[in-house]
Design a protein around this motif. Structure first.
Motif, PDB file in Angstrom:
ATOM      1  N   THR A   7     -39.764 -15.022  16.716  1.00 23.29           N
ATOM      2  CA  THR A   7     -39.953 -16.160  17.621  1.00 23.29           C
ATOM      3  C   THR A   7     -39.701 -17.469  16.886  1.00 23.29           C
ATOM      4  OG1 THR A   7     -41.598 -14.916  18.885  1.00 23.29           O
ATOM      5  CG2 THR A   7     -41.589 -17.304  19.166  1.00 23.29           C
ATOM      6  N   LEU A  11     -37.076 -20.386  17.962  1.00 25.86           N
ATOM      7  CA  LEU A  11     -37.518 -21.760  18.214  1.00 25.86           C
ATOM      8  C   LEU A  11     -36.775 -22.742  17.315  1.00 25.86           C
ATOM      9  CD1 LEU A  11     -41.376 -21.218  18.610  1.00 25.86           C
ATOM     10  CD2 LEU A  11     -39.694 -21.584  20.436  1.00 25.86           C
ATOM     11  N   TYR A  15     -34.336 -22.594  20.992  1.00 25.57           N
ATOM     12  CA  TYR A  15     -34.917 -21.907  22.135  1.00 25.57           C
ATOM     13  C   TYR A  15     -36.304 -22.492  22.428  1.00 25.57           C
ATOM     14  CZ  TYR A  15     -31.539 -17.999  22.215  1.00 25.57           C
ATOM     15  OH  TYR A  15     -30.410 -17.226  22.336  1.00 25.57           O
ATOM     16  N   THR A  16     -36.753 -22.268  23.657  1.00 24.39           N
ATOM     17  CA  THR A  16     -38.157 -22.504  24.019  1.00 24.39           C
ATOM     18  C   THR A  16     -38.712 -21.153  24.453  1.00 24.39           C
ATOM     19  OG1 THR A  16     -37.677 -22.915  26.355  1.00 24.39           O
ATOM     20  CG2 THR A  16     -37.564 -24.828  24.841  1.00 24.39           C
ATOM     21  N   HIS A  17     -40.010 -21.091  24.636  1.00 24.58           N
ATOM     22  CA  HIS A  17     -40.592 -19.826  25.106  1.00 24.58           C
ATOM     23  C   HIS A  17     -40.005 -19.444  26.458  1.00 24.58           C
ATOM     24  CE1 HIS A  17     -43.461 -19.381  21.848  1.00 24.58           C
ATOM     25  NE2 HIS A  17     -43.770 -20.679  21.967  1.00 24.58           N
ATOM     26  N   HIS A  18     -39.699 -20.441  27.278  1.00 26.19           N
ATOM     27  CA  HIS A  18     -39.124 -20.170  28.594  1.00 26.19           C
ATOM     28  C   HIS A  18     -37.706 -19.609  28.456  1.00 26.19           C
ATOM     29  CE1 HIS A  18     -38.158 -20.557  32.824  1.00 26.19           C
ATOM     30  NE2 HIS A  18     -37.085 -21.276  32.513  1.00 26.19           N
ATOM     31  N   ILE A  20     -36.434 -18.083  25.902  1.00 24.54           N
ATOM     32  CA  ILE A  20     -36.515 -16.740  25.304  1.00 24.54           C
ATOM     33  C   ILE A  20     -36.728 -15.703  26.402  1.00 24.54           C
ATOM     34  CG2 ILE A  20     -37.926 -15.221  23.853  1.00 24.54           C
ATOM     35  CD1 ILE A  20     -38.408 -17.604  22.007  1.00 24.54           C
ATOM     36  N   LYS A  21     -37.651 -16.024  27.322  1.00 23.89           N
ATOM     37  CA  LYS A  21     -37.923 -15.113  28.427  1.00 23.89           C
ATOM     38  C   LYS A  21     -36.682 -14.921  29.289  1.00 23.89           C
ATOM     39  CE  LYS A  21     -41.028 -14.445  32.370  1.00 23.89           C
ATOM     40  NZ  LYS A  21     -42.178 -15.019  33.141  1.00 23.89           N
ATOM     41  N   TRP A  31     -36.634  -7.170  23.418  1.00 25.46           N
ATOM     42  CA  TRP A  31     -37.943  -7.181  22.763  1.00 25.46           C
ATOM     43  C   TRP A  31     -38.096  -5.945  21.892  1.00 25.46           C
ATOM     44  CZ3 TRP A  31     -42.384  -4.127  22.839  1.00 25.46           C
ATOM     45  CH2 TRP A  31     -43.552  -4.739  22.366  1.00 25.46           C
ATOM     46  N   ARG A  34     -44.130  -7.531  19.334  1.00 26.79           N
ATOM     47  CA  ARG A  34     -44.622  -8.890  19.481  1.00 26.79           C
ATOM     48  C   ARG A  34     -44.045  -9.818  18.409  1.00 26.79           C
ATOM     49  NH1 ARG A  34     -50.996 -10.815  19.401  1.00 26.79           N
ATOM     50  NH2 ARG A  34     -50.585 -13.037  19.778  1.00 26.79           N
ATOM     51  N   GLY A  35     -43.320 -10.846  18.879  1.00 30.69           N
ATOM     52  CA  GLY A  35     -42.797 -11.852  17.972  1.00 30.69           C
ATOM     53  C   GLY A  35     -41.469 -11.514  17.334  1.00 30.69           C
ATOM     54  N   TYR A  37     -37.398  -9.909  18.153  1.00 28.70           N
ATOM     55  CA  TYR A  37     -36.392  -9.553  19.158  1.00 28.70           C
ATOM     56  C   TYR A  37     -35.108  -9.135  18.444  1.00 28.70           C
ATOM     57  CZ  TYR A  37     -39.698 -12.530  21.619  1.00 28.70           C
ATOM     58  OH  TYR A  37     -40.857 -13.086  22.105  1.00 28.70           O
TER      59      TYR A  37
END
Length: 317
Positions: A7, A11, A15-18, A20-21, A31, A34-35, A37
């Motif tokens: 992540t 970033l 990227y933003t969390h949005h 990334i999604k 994925w 967690r964290g 990709y």
């Protein structure tokens, strides 16, 4: 395998969390855990690589390292690992990995993943997964110098558990093939002391039971120049003649030196395993020749009696 990205990496790249999604939804990112990709659909070793990326000091050991060493297709969870230069407690990610402390861990790499030495992996795994520990020891310490190399490594290993030493006594180290290892493991389980790749004169023999002055040879079709699947020569004529000649003089020296020799092909050990072990034990214990041994091998051996044996190999020659 795609590129693994944390992540933090994403970033830092804007990227933003949005986003990334959104990238995951569009199949541009995948994925792994967690964290972490990947840029390609996750493969079987990606979760291990992701753990190594997130925790650079962990080294896979125990069951996980054993499965990597032997090339097991499925690497089961929770993974087993140690954390290098850790003098306190380890940590656990439930269902994913159990990490124990470690000190001055020697490491190597399998498929790009950090693992402890094969010996350390086997020690860590032997109580819960003795068959895995045996497989690793027998593969790692194969060949003529295998037994001595294992003895040397054990001599430098701190605090070898007694239960592991018992396991080592039954391991078929020093063998050149899985077939040999399977046979000599069975003989050790039956209480015999077997030396593998034993040297007599200038020659090495697959197995030696000294107290009975008995040599056991397992003949590979490859070594003798025949591909059992195609029934064609896989070695040049000169090599076939050399190997055949050496085998005869090798056996003659053994007999002249007071040894008895029992020889089997690889398919004898694989397909008539019980009969092979029984015959060797009978010879060691001085038992009479069994009735089936007095009959022609073509009456009872699978090579002659089982059509499936030849059907799987393209038919009889």
């Amino acid at each position: 395998m795609g590129e693994l990205l944390t992540t933090g990496d994403l970033l830092a790249d804007g990227y933003t969390h949005h986003t990334i999604k959104r990238a995951i939804e569009r199949g541009l990112l995948h994925w792994v855990m967690r964290g972490v990709y990947t840029t390609q659909p996750a493969e079987r070793l990606d979760p291990l690589a992701a753990l190594a990326l997130r925790h650079p000091r962990i080294v896979f050991s125990g069951r996980t390292a054993c499965e990597l060493f032997i090339g097991r297709r499925e690497i089961r969870t929770p993974y087993s690992a140690r954390i290098d230069r850790c003098f306190g407690r380890g940590f656990e990610i439930p269902g994913v990995v159990v990490v124990k402390p470690g000190r001055r861990l020697a490491r190597e790499h399998v498929n790009g993943l950090p693992v402890t030495s094969a010996l350390r992996a086997a020690v860590d795994a032997h109580q819960d997964y003795p068959w895995l520990a045996l497989d690793v020891l027998e593969q790692k310490y194969a060949g003529p110098e295998g037994a001595q190399k294992l003895a040397d490594d054990l001599a430098t290993y701190p605090r070898v558990p007694a239960t592991f030493r018992e396991l080592v006594e039954g391991a078929a180290v020093g063998g050149d093939s899985n077939t040999e290892r399977r046979l000599f493991r069975s003989l050790r389980s039956a209480g015999l002391q077997v030396e593998q790749n034993a040297k007599i004169g200038p020659y090495r023999f697959d197995g030696l039971i000294r107290r009975a002055r008995l040599i056991i040879e397992v003949d590979s079709f490859d070594y003798h120049g025949v591909d059992i699947e195609t029934r064609h020569s896989v070695l040049g004529r000169e090599e076939v003649i050399k190997n055949f000649t050496k085998d005869r003089w090798k056996q003659n020296l053994a007999v002249r030196s007071g040894y008895k020799v029992l020889r089997y092909t690889v398919n004898c050990v694989d397909d008539q395993h019980e009969e092979v072990v029984t015959q060797i034990l009978a010879e060691v214990h001085g038992e009479v020749i069994a009735e089936y041994e007095r009959t022609g091998v073509w009456i009872w051996h699978e090579v002659y009696t089982d059509e499936r044996f030849w059907r799987e190999r393209g038919g009889r020659p």
